[in-house]
Design an enzyme around this catalytic site. Structure first.
Site, short mmCIF file in Angstrom:
data_model
loop_
_atom_site.label_atom_id
_atom_site.label_comp_id
_atom_site.label_asym_id
_atom_site.label_seq_id
_atom_site.Cartn_x
_atom_site.Cartn_y
_atom_site.Cartn_z
N ASP A 75 28.02 8.08 11.86
CA ASP A 75 27.42 6.88 11.27
C ASP A 75 27.84 6.79 9.81
O ASP A 75 28.37 7.74 9.25
CB ASP A 75 25.90 6.85 11.44
CG ASP A 75 25.18 7.97 10.72
OD1 ASP A 75 25.83 8.99 10.40
OD2 ASP A 75 23.97 7.84 10.50
N TYR A 77 28.05 6.60 5.68
CA TYR A 77 27.42 7.34 4.59
C TYR A 77 26.15 6.61 4.17
O TYR A 77 26.14 5.39 4.05
CB TYR A 77 28.36 7.44 3.38
CG TYR A 77 29.63 8.22 3.65
CD1 TYR A 77 29.58 9.59 3.93
CD2 TYR A 77 30.87 7.60 3.60
CE1 TYR A 77 30.74 10.31 4.15
CE2 TYR A 77 32.04 8.33 3.82
CZ TYR A 77 31.97 9.67 4.10
OH TYR A 77 33.12 10.39 4.33
N PHE A 96 34.53 7.69 7.37
CA PHE A 96 34.94 8.77 6.47
C PHE A 96 35.45 8.30 5.11
O PHE A 96 35.60 9.09 4.19
CB PHE A 96 36.01 9.67 7.13
CG PHE A 96 35.54 10.35 8.38
CD1 PHE A 96 34.66 11.41 8.31
CD2 PHE A 96 35.95 9.91 9.63
CE1 PHE A 96 34.20 12.04 9.46
CE2 PHE A 96 35.50 10.53 10.79
CZ PHE A 96 34.63 11.60 10.70
N HIS A 206 32.60 18.03 13.97
CA HIS A 206 32.52 17.18 12.79
C HIS A 206 33.01 17.96 11.57
O HIS A 206 32.76 19.16 11.46
CB HIS A 206 31.07 16.72 12.57
CG HIS A 206 30.97 15.56 11.64
ND1 HIS A 206 30.96 15.69 10.27
CD2 HIS A 206 30.88 14.22 11.89
CE1 HIS A 206 30.87 14.50 9.72
NE2 HIS A 206 30.81 13.59 10.67
#
Length: 243
Positions: A75, A77, A96, A206
């Site tokens: 999801d 930031y 990202f 992740h």
């Protein structure tokens, strides 16, 4: 609200691919849930990220015609940063990625480290991945919005149905694509893909430092060298280095 944001894609090739999804009852429910989430966040004096104008930026920056890689995160930031005494969201609508003047998040630092170790790519001084997107990397999250300082707070809105549908539609495309799923939430999306021998599907933990305490690790996973090898075999050019 969401339909207004989607209007920015009206004259792009994404419009036809997304139309069956955006005309569904599930999307109408998502739209209503998103509006309610905005109201609730405002009542708590919080914002929702990314800002509405950047909700579908991943599709705006990466033309469907040039798409070759899907890099799926979890999801957006949920934090902010300050630049010249002003406060900005870290989330910019690309998984990202953060604005050029923002501090580079730890997860992205690990992505850069993996690229450096496996492909000898110099580590950039910023976290803006728009250049990847313009080259054909769809920087998509499993969830497309989040309330400020509340990670995964919009997991219940219905984004999963929407992004599942996008991945299903993309997997039907009859051209080579690389799907890179980072993190448990992203990897659950593998089941949405239609089996297609033209595609390469890569999964890894992740890149967050929180996921590096026990194996398997993101660092050393080789996802980018595997992706690059596949792309080169297809005659697809991709420059992972950023300036």
């Amino acid at each position: 609200m969401l339909f207004y944001a989607l209007a920015r894609l009206a004259n792009t090739s994404w419009s036809a691919l997304l139309e069956p999804l955006t005309q569904s009852q599930a999307f109408a429910t998502l739209n209503e849930n998103y509006k309610q989430a905005l109201i609730q966040a405002q009542a708590r004096q919080k914002l929702v990220f990314p800002l509405p104008s950047a909700l579908f930026k991943a599709f705006e920056v990466t033309p469907l015609e040039t798409l070759h890689t899907i890099l799926l995160g979890q999801d957006p930031y949920h934090g902010v940063f300050k630049h010249h005494q002003r406060t900005y969201p870290l989330a910019m609508g690309l998984s990202f990625s953060v604005p050029s003047h923002a501090p580079i998040p730890k997860s992205l630092q690990n992505i850069y480290q993996e690229l450096h170790q496996s492909l000898n790519i110099p580590k950039p001084s910023h976290g803006n991945l728009e250049d990847w997107a313009k080259q054909g990397v769809l920087l998509l999250n499993a969830l497309l919005s989040v309330e400020q300082e509340r990670p995964k707070s919009h997991a219940h809105l219905g984004w999963e149905h929407f992004t599942n549908g996008i991945l299903t539609q993309l997997s039907k495309l009859e051209r080579p694509l690389v799907f890179i799923f980072l993190g448990k939430l992203a990897q659950e999306k593998c089941q949405c893909l239609v089996k297609n021998p033209q595609h390469l599907i890569l999964c890894a933990p992740h890149p967050s430092p929180l996921a590096q305490h026990k194996p398997p690790f993101f660092l050393g996973s080789g996802v980018f060298v595997k992706a690059q090898t596949f792309l080169q075999a297809q005659g697809i050019s991709m420059q992972w280095g950023l300036t």
